[in-house]
Design a protein around this motif. Structure first.
Motif, mmCIF file in Angstrom:
data_model
loop_
_atom_site.group_PDB
_atom_site.id
_atom_site.type_symbol
_atom_site.label_atom_id
_atom_site.label_comp_id
_atom_site.label_asym_id
_atom_site.label_seq_id
_atom_site.Cartn_x
_atom_site.Cartn_y
_atom_site.Cartn_z
ATOM 1 N N ASP A 75 -38.860 6.545 15.699
ATOM 2 C CA ASP A 75 -37.924 7.268 15.367
ATOM 3 C C ASP A 75 -37.013 7.290 14.559
ATOM 4 N N LEU A 76 -37.248 6.396 13.696
ATOM 5 C CA LEU A 76 -36.112 5.810 12.715
ATOM 6 C C LEU A 76 -34.992 6.983 12.360
ATOM 7 N N SER A 77 -34.790 7.989 12.587
ATOM 8 C CA SER A 77 -34.451 9.539 11.675
ATOM 9 C C SER A 77 -32.614 9.313 12.310
ATOM 10 N N ASN A 78 -32.650 8.746 13.610
ATOM 11 C CA ASN A 78 -31.632 7.618 14.254
ATOM 12 C C ASN A 78 -30.656 6.925 14.198
ATOM 13 N N MET A 79 -30.868 6.328 13.046
ATOM 14 C CA MET A 79 -30.464 4.287 12.394
ATOM 15 C C MET A 79 -29.312 4.342 13.091
ATOM 16 N N PRO A 82 -31.123 3.844 17.232
ATOM 17 C CA PRO A 82 -33.321 3.666 17.081
ATOM 18 C C PRO A 82 -34.264 3.391 18.197
#
Length: 224
Positions: A75-79, A82
């Protein structure tokens, strides 16, 4: 005017230099005849990989496994952090249900954080301990790297904070299952000590990591 900073004993995230340490753990286990470079990763897992794909430990160290740079279920929504939530369950889900190679193993070089993370995780499975335990015993303790760490907790003022393009402090990264791809924190003092150890012939595992293990092209050869 450039102002010099006395920070040789400060702790930085070393990022992908972690991969050098991961390959050193592999070479240490090979030197002690605990594993072989050509061992299939699959043999250490209690389930088959999707498509019955076979990948060796050497393929992972060489970045010739055919695995992508990152797993599709990351999940790359929290860069800002990550890798923090990418745990054992997600890694196993990837291997069982999602895995797809871009090329056959041992044929093509393609840099892979997933491959390096899988390498360390597998080495832990092979010895029935965590990769971090192997790293502490076989590298940090052996080479007296007393200011190298596996997370940023409790480092207080020793820790150098990262900044974004606007000069704002950003969080340190945390790793779970893919720790061996980039989770180490260390000092320039410890890194220099570790680099110097590569010139001492009695360090057999370090000599092994420096041997050519893949021929990329006429201008570039790869070691573990």
């Amino acid at each position: 005017m450039i102002k010099a900073m006395k920070n040789h004993d400060k702790v930085f995230e070393v990022g992908s230099i972690t991969k050098v340490f991961t390959s050193t753990v592999l070479a240490s286990l090979v030197a002690d005849e605990k594993v072989k470079l050509d061992d299939n990763v699959n043999t250490f897992f209690p389930f088959p990989f999707k498509g019955d794909v076979k990948i060796t430990l050497k393929d992972l160290a060489n970045h010739t496994s055919g695995l992508p740079r990152l797993p599709e279920n990351l999940d790359l929504s929290n860069m800002a952090n990550p890798y923090k939530s990418y745990d054992k369950e997600l890694l196993e889900e990837y291997l069982k249900d999602i895995l797809k190679l871009s090329s056959s193993p041992a044929e093509t070089y393609a840099y892979s954080n997933l491959g390096a993370g899988l390498l360390g995780y597998t080495l832990g499975l092979s010895q029935k301990v965590s990769f971090q335990t192997l790293l502490q015993k076989r590298v940090f303790d052996k080479y007296n790297l007393s200011n190298s760490y596996m997370n940023s907790q409790n480092l207080d003022t020793k820790l150098i904070k990262g900044l974004n393009a606007d000069g704002e402090i950003v969080p340190n990264w945390d790793f779970d299952a893919l720790f061996s791809a980039g989770g180490i924190l260390s000092t320039t003092e410890d890194l220099a000590k570790f680099a110097a150890a590569h010139f001492q012939m009695e360090n057999k595992e370090l000599m092994l990591t420096c041997q050519q293990s893949f021929d990329l092209n006429e201008n570039m050869k790869i070691g573990l």
